[in-house]
Design a protein around this motif. Structure first.
Motif, PDB file in Angstrom:
ATOM      1  N   ILE A  35     -58.431  16.270 -15.527  1.00 29.50           N
ATOM      2  CA  ILE A  35     -57.807  14.980 -15.193  1.00 29.50           C
ATOM      3  C   ILE A  35     -57.738  14.149 -16.457  1.00 29.50           C
ATOM      4  O   ILE A  35     -58.751  13.953 -17.141  1.00 29.50           O
ATOM      5  N   CYS A 104     -53.221  15.655 -13.828  1.00 30.09           N
ATOM      6  CA  CYS A 104     -52.952  14.313 -13.324  1.00 30.09           C
ATOM      7  C   CYS A 104     -53.294  13.338 -14.449  1.00 30.09           C
ATOM      8  O   CYS A 104     -54.140  13.643 -15.288  1.00 30.09           O
ATOM      9  N   THR A 128     -48.535  13.826 -11.627  1.00 33.13           N
ATOM     10  CA  THR A 128     -48.709  12.536 -10.963  1.00 33.13           C
ATOM     11  C   THR A 128     -49.338  11.536 -11.923  1.00 33.13           C
ATOM     12  O   THR A 128     -50.285  11.842 -12.641  1.00 33.13           O
ATOM     13  N   TRP A 130     -51.043   7.709 -12.156  1.00 35.67           N
ATOM     14  CA  TRP A 130     -51.755   6.749 -11.309  1.00 35.67           C
ATOM     15  C   TRP A 130     -51.982   5.460 -12.092  1.00 35.67           C
ATOM     16  O   TRP A 130     -53.111   5.147 -12.484  1.00 35.67           O
ATOM     17  N   CYS A 324     -56.655  13.219  -6.707  1.00 44.75           N
ATOM     18  CA  CYS A 324     -56.128  14.324  -7.512  1.00 44.75           C
ATOM     19  C   CYS A 324     -56.944  15.591  -7.278  1.00 44.75           C
ATOM     20  O   CYS A 324     -56.392  16.675  -7.073  1.00 44.75           O
ATOM     21  N   SER A 327     -56.360  17.015  -3.737  1.00 42.51           N
ATOM     22  CA  SER A 327     -55.020  17.601  -3.653  1.00 42.51           C
ATOM     23  C   SER A 327     -54.985  18.973  -4.315  1.00 42.51           C
ATOM     24  O   SER A 327     -54.328  19.898  -3.825  1.00 42.51           O
ATOM     25  N   THR A 334     -54.070  24.097  -9.775  1.00 43.43           N
ATOM     26  CA  THR A 334     -54.082  22.955 -10.684  1.00 43.43           C
ATOM     27  C   THR A 334     -52.690  22.713 -11.265  1.00 43.43           C
ATOM     28  O   THR A 334     -52.532  21.910 -12.180  1.00 43.43           O
ATOM     29  N   PRO A 336     -49.385  20.970 -11.691  1.00 38.55           N
ATOM     30  CA  PRO A 336     -49.084  19.565 -11.369  1.00 38.55           C
ATOM     31  C   PRO A 336     -48.182  19.367 -10.159  1.00 38.55           C
ATOM     32  O   PRO A 336     -48.442  18.490  -9.329  1.00 38.55           O
ATOM     33  N   ILE A 339     -50.061  19.847  -6.933  1.00 37.94           N
ATOM     34  CA  ILE A 339     -50.932  18.700  -6.652  1.00 37.94           C
ATOM     35  C   ILE A 339     -50.110  17.541  -6.112  1.00 37.94           C
ATOM     36  O   ILE A 339     -50.471  16.910  -5.110  1.00 37.94           O
ATOM     37  N   ARG A 340     -48.986  17.255  -6.770  1.00 35.28           N
ATOM     38  CA  ARG A 340     -48.116  16.163  -6.304  1.00 35.28           C
ATOM     39  C   ARG A 340     -47.740  16.341  -4.836  1.00 35.28           C
ATOM     40  O   ARG A 340     -47.730  15.375  -4.058  1.00 35.28           O
ATOM     41  N   ILE A 343     -50.547  15.142  -2.181  1.00 37.81           N
ATOM     42  CA  ILE A 343     -51.144  13.800  -2.160  1.00 37.81           C
ATOM     43  C   ILE A 343     -51.126  13.207  -0.757  1.00 37.81           C
ATOM     44  O   ILE A 343     -52.130  12.658  -0.273  1.00 37.81           O
TER      45      ILE A 343
END
Length: 413
Positions: A35, A104, A128, A130, A324, A327, A334, A336, A339-340, A343
């Motif tokens: 992360i 993330c 993602t 944040w 993150c 997800s 892992t 991206p 993961i998006r 969420i």
């Protein structure tokens, strides 16, 4: 009889393996999640960097323990870089984080930085973002579903400022607005003007300033000359050190009439800001439900970790990193984009609810691919279509003896 016992033992062994496989996902590779923390370590918002960094590091500690307790092979590592409060520097720092494998990105804290990072790298790679940036201007750009804000946008902060002023000064009063002329200040000043006038209040003056200018005496004089009932100040710590000094020099300024926006929220007033510029001033910043077990557990973790004092939005940064992580666990990846796409599956209204106190159970459930509802320290996440929170709880605080003291909370939608 011995054959029957042998068959039962074999069946038990197979069942145990099946349970582990279902929790981890059959044939699943261990998750090695990185992360990225895009921190304001230097620059105009450097007061915000250390608390955010501590919060994100705490999230990794908590996530790794939960994964271990759940028997799920997942590891979280935090990689950090300094955004410097500058769009180009933020983009360069993000590239460094992505090169280190970040899936993330937590942060940054300003809208220009966020847009630079979004357009330069994260949207293309489906990473993602944040951001703690709260300006509504951030929603004027295309993000392909990659921006999730763990903090409310300024159309909600504006309403919180209105409630705070009504509660501590009164309705229908005259307010002077002083703001830095960039997306955060401009958009919030306009939202506040609309919301305050809708409640019957008046605006005695609206004064913008260039953050790069050397002197703020002219702006300070304009603000106090209208003798307002209250001031709304939308600024960053670095520039308020100069603006606040200019306001004090007028001899007509009363800090107890001041209401600051969230960028001027900190546990202790920085040494470079004159005490008279903030002593007795009020402010608002996104808050967390204080009566929950999750809130108490987070504060205990914070205190046990030592280091910098707790501050506004630390819980939001912590929760964003946990989302993150969850997800990635639910996606079993892992990558991206994967993961998006999860969420909203780990913040699903109506799904089984979990908090940091039951995070190991959340990991077990998410690892089976089932939807969950992680209720964070900062509250339940009900993201709108654009990735912004649909409502928020705000702290109303006052600076007393150079320290921030929370005096109430207000709900806004």
């Amino acid at each position: 009889m011995s054959c029957k016992i042998g068959r039962l033992a074999a069946w038990a062994a197979v069942s145990a393996l099946a349970i582990v496989a279902s929790a981890q996902g059959a044939g699943a590779e261990p998750l090695d999640l990185k992360i990225g923390a895009l921190l304001e370590s230097t620059g105009p918002l450097s007061e915000l960097g250390p608390p955010a960094e501590k919060a994100i590091n705490l999230s990794a500690t908590v996530a790794n323990k939960a994964a271990k307790d759940a028997g799920v092979e997942a590891k979280v590592t935090i990689v950090s870089a300094d955004s410097q409060g500058d769009p180009q520097a933020a983009l360069s720092a993000t590239r460094t984080l992505v090169d280190k494998g970040a899936s993330c990105i937590m942060g940054p804290s300003t809208t220009p930085e966020s847009i630079s990072v979004l357009n330069g790298i994260t949207m293309q790679r489906k990473i993602t973002l944040w951001p703690l940036a709260s300006s509504t201007r951030l929603r004027t750009v295309k993000d392909d579903g990659t921006i999730y804000r763990p903090v409310p946008a300024d159309d909600l902060q504006s309403k919180a400022l209105v409630k705070a002023i009504e509660n501590h000064v009164g309705k229908g009063k005259a307010v002077a607005i002083i703001f830095r002329n960039e997306p955060y200040g401009d958009a919030l000043s306009k939202s506040f003007t609309t919301d305050w006038q809708a409640e019957g209040g008046t605006i005695s003056s609206t004064i913008s300033f260039d953050p790069q200018q050397e002197s703020f005496d002219s702006e300070a004089g304009q603000a106090v000359d209208t003798n307002p009932d209250a001031y709304v100040v939308i600024d960053y710590p670095e520039t308020y050190a100069k603006l606040g000094a200019a306001l004090v020099r007028t001899g007509k300024f009363d800090a107890k009439k001041v209401f600051v926006a969230d960028a001027l929220s900190f546990a202790k007033v920085p040494d470079n800001i004159p005490p008279e510029a903030l002593e007795g001033a009020y402010g608002v910043a996104g808050g967390s439900p204080t009566g929950t077990d999750a809130f108490k557990a987070f504060n205990k973790l914070w205190d046990e970790a030592g280091g910098v004092a707790n501050a506004s939005y630390t819980a939001n940064s912590f929760d964003a990193a946990i989302l993150c992580f969850l997800s990635a666990v639910e996606a079993g990846s892992t990558e991206p984009g994967a993961i998006r796409d999860k969420i909203r599956s780990v913040t699903k209204d109506g799904a089984p609810q979990f908090t940091i106190e039951t995070l190991a159970d959340a990991v077990k459930t998410a690892a089976t691919g089932k939807e969950i509802d992680y209720v964070g320290v900062s509250g339940a996440f009900r993201f709108k279509d654009n990735g912004d929170p649909s409502s928020s709880l705000y702290d109303v605080f006052q600076y007393q003896g150079g320290k921030q003291v929370k005096i109430e909370q207000v709900n806004v939608k």
